[in-house]
Enzyme design. Structure first.
Site, mmCIF file in Angstrom:
data_model
loop_
_atom_site.group_PDB
_atom_site.id
_atom_site.type_symbol
_atom_site.label_atom_id
_atom_site.label_comp_id
_atom_site.label_asym_id
_atom_site.label_seq_id
_atom_site.Cartn_x
_atom_site.Cartn_y
_atom_site.Cartn_z
ATOM 1 N N GLY A 11 0.911 -1.075 0.004
ATOM 2 C CA GLY A 11 -0.024 -0.059 -0.035
ATOM 3 C C GLY A 11 0.824 1.313 0.033
ATOM 4 O O GLY A 11 0.490 2.210 0.731
ATOM 5 N N GLN A 15 -2.287 6.915 1.454
ATOM 6 C CA GLN A 15 -1.752 8.211 2.275
ATOM 7 C C GLN A 15 -1.035 7.625 3.563
ATOM 8 O O GLN A 15 -0.114 8.508 4.063
ATOM 9 C CB GLN A 15 -3.018 8.944 2.740
ATOM 10 C CG GLN A 15 -4.360 7.961 2.916
ATOM 11 C CD GLN A 15 -5.015 9.169 4.100
ATOM 12 O OE1 GLN A 15 -4.851 10.391 4.100
ATOM 13 N NE2 GLN A 15 -6.194 8.463 4.703
ATOM 14 N N ARG A 94 -13.654 0.060 2.557
ATOM 15 C CA ARG A 94 -14.972 -0.082 2.614
ATOM 16 C C ARG A 94 -15.871 0.809 1.601
ATOM 17 O O ARG A 94 -15.708 2.209 1.840
ATOM 18 C CB ARG A 94 -15.601 -0.104 3.970
ATOM 19 C CG ARG A 94 -16.871 -0.699 4.047
ATOM 20 C CD ARG A 94 -17.355 -0.916 5.448
ATOM 21 N NE ARG A 94 -18.574 -1.583 5.870
ATOM 22 C CZ ARG A 94 -18.813 -1.913 6.809
ATOM 23 N NH1 ARG A 94 -18.089 -1.797 7.929
ATOM 24 N NH2 ARG A 94 -20.174 -2.195 7.194
ATOM 25 N N ARG A 100 -19.996 -5.704 6.178
ATOM 26 C CA ARG A 100 -18.934 -5.941 6.907
ATOM 27 C C ARG A 100 -18.209 -7.286 6.296
ATOM 28 O O ARG A 100 -17.257 -7.518 6.163
ATOM 29 C CB ARG A 100 -19.140 -5.954 8.176
ATOM 30 C CG ARG A 100 -18.092 -6.084 9.043
ATOM 31 C CD ARG A 100 -17.876 -5.747 10.708
ATOM 32 N NE ARG A 100 -16.732 -6.037 11.172
ATOM 33 C CZ ARG A 100 -15.691 -5.313 11.273
ATOM 34 N NH1 ARG A 100 -15.696 -4.266 10.548
ATOM 35 N NH2 ARG A 100 -14.491 -5.642 11.979
ATOM 36 N N ASN A 107 -11.017 -8.496 1.702
ATOM 37 C CA ASN A 107 -9.390 -8.557 2.330
ATOM 38 C C ASN A 107 -8.912 -9.616 2.645
ATOM 39 O O ASN A 107 -7.795 -9.923 2.594
ATOM 40 C CB ASN A 107 -9.465 -7.398 3.481
ATOM 41 C CG ASN A 107 -9.444 -5.990 3.113
ATOM 42 O OD1 ASN A 107 -8.592 -5.440 2.688
ATOM 43 N ND2 ASN A 107 -10.612 -5.362 3.454
ATOM 44 N N ASP A 161 -4.485 3.166 18.983
ATOM 45 C CA ASP A 161 -5.340 3.130 19.928
ATOM 46 C C ASP A 161 -4.853 3.476 21.173
ATOM 47 O O ASP A 161 -5.293 4.271 21.998
ATOM 48 C CB ASP A 161 -6.044 1.921 20.075
ATOM 49 C CG ASP A 161 -6.868 1.672 18.504
ATOM 50 O OD1 ASP A 161 -7.344 2.492 17.966
ATOM 51 O OD2 ASP A 161 -6.445 0.397 18.210
ATOM 52 N N HIS A 189 -8.924 -3.703 16.982
ATOM 53 C CA HIS A 189 -8.907 -2.593 16.477
ATOM 54 C C HIS A 189 -10.186 -2.274 15.902
ATOM 55 O O HIS A 189 -10.259 -2.293 14.666
ATOM 56 C CB HIS A 189 -7.820 -2.302 15.482
ATOM 57 C CG HIS A 189 -7.985 -0.866 14.825
ATOM 58 N ND1 HIS A 189 -7.625 0.286 15.479
ATOM 59 C CD2 HIS A 189 -8.106 -0.482 13.707
ATOM 60 C CE1 HIS A 189 -7.853 1.110 14.618
ATOM 61 N NE2 HIS A 189 -8.080 0.732 13.310
HETATM 62 P P1 NAX Z 1 -5.274 4.579 1.097
HETATM 63 O O1 NAX Z 1 -6.397 4.008 0.247
HETATM 64 O O2 NAX Z 1 -4.833 5.761 1.088
HETATM 65 O O3 NAX Z 1 -3.919 3.470 0.520
HETATM 66 C C1 NAX Z 1 -4.001 2.105 0.382
HETATM 67 C C2 NAX Z 1 -2.885 1.675 -0.763
HETATM 68 O O4 NAX Z 1 -3.129 0.138 -0.459
HETATM 69 C C3 NAX Z 1 -3.684 2.268 -2.069
HETATM 70 O O5 NAX Z 1 -2.585 2.840 -2.429
HETATM 71 C C4 NAX Z 1 -4.043 0.877 -2.699
HETATM 72 O O6 NAX Z 1 -3.647 0.799 -4.065
HETATM 73 C C5 NAX Z 1 -3.060 -0.057 -1.909
HETATM 74 N N1 NAX Z 1 -3.431 -1.613 -2.068
HETATM 75 C C6 NAX Z 1 -4.802 -1.872 -1.960
HETATM 76 N N2 NAX Z 1 -4.902 -3.279 -2.232
HETATM 77 C C7 NAX Z 1 -3.530 -3.553 -2.360
HETATM 78 C C8 NAX Z 1 -2.644 -5.001 -2.575
HETATM 79 N N3 NAX Z 1 -3.520 -6.159 -2.643
HETATM 80 N N4 NAX Z 1 -1.291 -5.033 -2.526
HETATM 81 C C9 NAX Z 1 -0.731 -3.798 -2.418
HETATM 82 N N5 NAX Z 1 -1.419 -2.530 -2.182
HETATM 83 C C10 NAX Z 1 -2.522 -2.420 -2.072
HETATM 84 O O7 NAX Z 1 -5.331 3.811 2.786
HETATM 85 P P2 NAX Z 1 -4.613 4.392 3.833
HETATM 86 O O8 NAX Z 1 -5.199 5.568 4.520
HETATM 87 O O9 NAX Z 1 -3.174 4.402 3.759
HETATM 88 O O10 NAX Z 1 -5.082 3.289 4.819
HETATM 89 C C11 NAX Z 1 -4.428 1.904 4.757
HETATM 90 C C12 NAX Z 1 -5.136 0.993 5.646
HETATM 91 O O11 NAX Z 1 -4.869 1.306 6.899
HETATM 92 C C13 NAX Z 1 -6.703 0.971 5.472
HETATM 93 O O12 NAX Z 1 -7.193 -0.540 5.481
HETATM 94 C C14 NAX Z 1 -7.079 1.566 6.605
HETATM 95 O O13 NAX Z 1 -8.382 1.096 7.158
HETATM 96 C C15 NAX Z 1 -6.126 1.384 7.724
HETATM 97 N N6 NAX Z 1 -5.974 1.798 8.960
HETATM 98 C C16 NAX Z 1 -5.613 1.164 10.147
HETATM 99 C C17 NAX Z 1 -5.322 1.805 11.509
HETATM 100 C C18 NAX Z 1 -5.122 0.845 12.506
HETATM 101 O O14 NAX Z 1 -4.814 1.520 13.525
HETATM 102 N N7 NAX Z 1 -4.611 -0.394 12.573
HETATM 103 C C19 NAX Z 1 -5.435 3.106 11.317
HETATM 104 C C20 NAX Z 1 -5.412 4.113 10.288
HETATM 105 C C21 NAX Z 1 -6.219 3.082 9.053
HETATM 106 O O15 NAX Z 1 -7.438 3.331 9.043
#
Ligand code: NAX
Length: 328
Positions: A11, A15, A94, A100, A107, A161, A189
């Site tokens: 990823g 962001q 999502r 869900r 995923n 968290d 989480h």
């Molecule tokens: P973004 O949508 O900005 O970035 C995700 C990136 O992953 C995209 O560039 C996409 O092309 C890439 N991607 C998707 N599927 C892929 C795959 N199979 N192989 C490689 N790359 C892939 O999301 P972002 O804000 O960076 O968040 C990423 C993840 O973190 C999300 O699932 C989000 O829910 C999760 N989070 C987890 C948190 C935690 O505390 N555990 C907090 C922050 C965030 O919400």
């Protein structure tokens, strides 16, 4: 000069990736004397690949002394070849019409594939941190699909968290975050997460003597659990820099030790505190010598047991759904 450590990040063009990669390369995660070979994974489409190339151009433009090499790929096996640390950030977000269970299934496919790829090509002792949601269950899936790797090393991120809870307490009690100890967040989480003040201290004094129970259960716990939504509402985007920061904290403490302090990591349960073995569950842990140990021997009150049980229920339900997908 130390030998470079191979760090894989998925990823990478998202962001969180944009906040994370630059801090990894500046030495915040593994130390200011630890060179890094960075391997990035993105989706196999023109926009994601172009965005990865742009990130690499910027990494180049930083001229980081610790960045020994950087490459990007859309092939999981290429990305994880020899990887010693993996931060699995990429996940399917999502969409409005998604249940869900649909999100879990979408995923699950990603983490089945990445778990299998790591199993074939990664360092057998690779340390894995899953950030992409639902992170606890995604870490469980990756571990199940990687039987040749060290199962203890599949962890999920609950440090954000914990950090959020620390800051709320610091504001409330007008203290420094460094004054706070023994404050874990148990469980998932997700909405049921349990920031646990039972043993928490501020400069050695019990936090529970300094706050009232109503503020704790009706203000603090919901504020921490809904912080992600509050940030989306305020910023128009989900947490990114703070999530990247928490990922850095998680891996840094795991690799370099937590100096006796309790930190929160979601790790495979060993059955402690009645949490079924194998669930990826947020526990208080202490990190030492590149490993972690769940803090043992705590006497749980009925209140703690009830909160932990809610998280067990949520994660057990998710596990049942994904077990069917893994078996296919
Ligand atoms: P973004 O949508 O900005 O970035 C995700 C990136 O992953 C995209 O560039 C996409 O092309 C890439 N991607 C998707 N599927 C892929 C795959 N199979 N192989 C490689 N790359 C892939 O999301 P972002 O804000 O960076 O968040 C990423 C993840 O973190 C999300 O699932 C989000 O829910 C999760 N989070 C987890 C948190 C935690 O505390 N555990 C907090 C922050 C965030 O919400």
């Amino acid at each position: 000069m130390k030998k470079p450590i191979k760090v894989a990040v998925t990823g990478a063009a998202g962001q969180i990736g944009y906040s994370l990669l630059f801090r990894i390369c500046s030495g915040d995660m593994l130390g200011k004397d630890q060179p890094i070979d960075l391997m990035l994974l993105e989706r196999n489409n023109e926009a994601s690949m172009a965005a990865s190339r742009g990130v690499i151009m910027e990494l180049d433009d930083c001229a980081f002394p610790l960045l020994n090499s950087v490459s990007s790929s859309c092939c999981a096996k290429e990305c994880f070849a020899g990887a010693q640390i993996a931060l699995l950030v990429g996940a399917r977000p999502r969409s409005a019409d998604m249940q869900r269970s649909d999100l879990l299934a979408a995923n699950a496919q990603i983490f089945v594939e990445q778990g299998r790829a790591m199993n074939e090509v990664a360092d057998p002792n690779i340390k894995v941190l899953v950030v992409g949601n639902p992170c606890n269950t995604n870490a469980y899936i990756a571990r199940r699909c990687a039987p040749n790797l060290n199962p203890r090393n599949f962890t999920a991120m609950m440090r954000l968290d914990q950090n959020r809870t620390f800051s709320q307490i610091a504001h409330k009690l007008d203290c420094k975050v460094t004054d706070i100890e023994k404050l874990p967040v148990w469980g998932n989480h997700g909405g049921t997460m349990f920031p646990d003040l039972t043993n928490a201290t501020v400069r050695g004094e019990a936090v529970m003597n300094l706050i009232d129970q109503t503020w704790y259960t009706e203000d603090l716990i919901p504020t921490v659990a809904s912080r992600g939504s509050a940030i989306i509402k305020a910023r128009g985007h989900s947490s990114a820099a703070s999530a990247a920061n928490a990922a850095i904290d998680h891996v840094r403490d795991w690799v370099n030790g937590s100096n006796g302090r309790w930190v929160t990591m979601a790790v495979p349960s060993d059955g402690s505190y009645g949490v079924p073995e194998g669930l990826t569950f947020g526990f208080p842990v202490v990190c030492k010598d590149g490993d972690y140990e769940i803090v043992k021997g705590l006497e749980l009150s009925d209140f703690q047991k009830e909160r932990i049980a809610k998280n067990v229920k949520a994660l057990t339900e998710e596990r049942e759904i994904v077990d069917q997908i893994i078996a296919q």
